[in-house]
Design an enzyme around this catalytic site. Structure first.
Site, mmCIF file in Angstrom:
data_model
loop_
_atom_site.group_PDB
_atom_site.id
_atom_site.type_symbol
_atom_site.label_atom_id
_atom_site.label_comp_id
_atom_site.label_asym_id
_atom_site.label_seq_id
_atom_site.Cartn_x
_atom_site.Cartn_y
_atom_site.Cartn_z
ATOM 1 N N LEU A 173 0.872 -1.160 0.000
ATOM 2 C CA LEU A 173 0.000 0.000 0.000
ATOM 3 C C LEU A 173 0.918 1.222 0.000
ATOM 4 O O LEU A 173 1.914 1.248 0.729
ATOM 5 C CB LEU A 173 -0.887 0.019 1.254
ATOM 6 C CG LEU A 173 -1.981 -1.049 1.335
ATOM 7 C CD1 LEU A 173 -2.563 -1.118 2.740
ATOM 8 C CD2 LEU A 173 -3.079 -0.776 0.313
ATOM 9 N N ASP A 174 0.601 2.239 -0.817
ATOM 10 C CA ASP A 174 1.468 3.405 -0.849
ATOM 11 C C ASP A 174 1.371 4.182 0.463
ATOM 12 O O ASP A 174 0.531 3.902 1.316
ATOM 13 C CB ASP A 174 1.165 4.279 -2.069
ATOM 14 C CG ASP A 174 -0.241 4.849 -2.060
ATOM 15 O OD1 ASP A 174 -0.642 5.443 -1.033
ATOM 16 O OD2 ASP A 174 -0.943 4.722 -3.071
ATOM 17 N N LYS A 175 2.235 5.158 0.617
ATOM 18 C CA LYS A 175 2.358 5.872 1.888
ATOM 19 C C LYS A 175 1.033 6.464 2.353
ATOM 20 O O LYS A 175 0.702 6.423 3.544
ATOM 21 C CB LYS A 175 3.407 6.982 1.754
ATOM 22 C CG LYS A 175 3.623 7.795 3.022
ATOM 23 C CD LYS A 175 4.583 8.947 2.794
ATOM 24 C CE LYS A 175 4.692 9.821 4.030
ATOM 25 N NZ LYS A 175 5.507 11.035 3.778
#
Length: 237
Positions: free
Chosen positions: A100-102
């Site tokens: 999952l991206d930041k």
């Protein structure tokens, strides 16, 4: 224990991925190069890849509710917070399955089980992933069919399996692909900005009541269901 399974249990990857190490002659047992995939490893055998002496690790699989602002990496040159700072420091080395991206949050699996990692990430398995999405403006129903039909974004042709409109700016989306930043890019191409993105399900596994930053171990039944690719029956609409 078969050699490929031994290497996978020592954290070198899935059983399929470690086969290349074996067939290319990089593995030695008791000082002898072994290239036969069917080789059995006994408890007293010394197994090396290069100069590294291997020991099978305890298999560990957990689920984490990733908070927003954390990155999916073991270390970060920019000194950002990583998901591994949320896990016990005495664990054996584990890897995140997918990412999952930041700015995204929600369900994330961490494991040193190479076979499970393969089952959850290989495109042929089509494991469903479900997300809650909040947008910067009201969603037009005409765009729902575009998401379901699919179109090209950076990374390939992308499509959603299901799209449910819960409120004017609130969607629930189900994917069976793993293109990087897929939901954000698809919606951006349609004129929307994603303000919040949270994964709430992977296959049969739901996030439930877990708080941000909380983790729990998966039980054998849950792991077996994930490996089998089990998922709820598709909903209509």
């Amino acid at each position: 224990m078969r050699l490929n399974r031994f290497l996978a249990s020592a954290g070198l990857g899935s059983r399929r991925s470690v086969e290349e190490l074996i067939t290319s002659g990089q593995v030695r047992i008791n000082g002898r190069v072994v290239t036969d995939l069917a080789t059995q490893v006994g408890p007293d055998d010394a197994v090396k890849v290069g100069s590294r002496l291997l020991r099978p690790q305890q298999t560990l699989t957990a689920v984490l509710n990733k908070p927003r602002g954390f990155v999916c990496t073991a270390s970060d040159d920019l000194d950002r917070k990583t998901i591994f700072s949320l896990l016990p420091p005495n664990w054996p080395r584990v890897y995140h399955v997918g990412r999952l991206d930041k700015e995204s949050e929600g369900l994330l699996i961490v494991t040193n089980d190479g076979d499970l990692s393969l089952a959850l990430t290989h495109p042929s398995f089509k494991i469903e992933k479900e997300y809650e999405v909040l947008l910067d403006k009201s969603f037009h129903l005409k765009d729902r069919e575009k998401l379901l039909r699919g179109f090209h974004i950076m990374g390939g042709r992308a499509k959603a399996e299901r799209v449910e409109v819960l409120a004017p700016t609130h969607l629930r989306m189900v994917l069976a692909q793993g293109i990087k930043r897929q939901i954000r890019l698809m919606l951006y191409d349609l004129g929307y900005e994603v303000e919040r993105l949270a994964r709430i399900r992977i296959g049969p596994l739901k996030i439930g009541e877990m708080r941000p930053g909380e983790w729990r171990m998966l039980n054998p039944k849950e792991i077996a269901a994930l490996k089998s690719g089990a998922s709820p029956a598709p909903k209509r609409g």
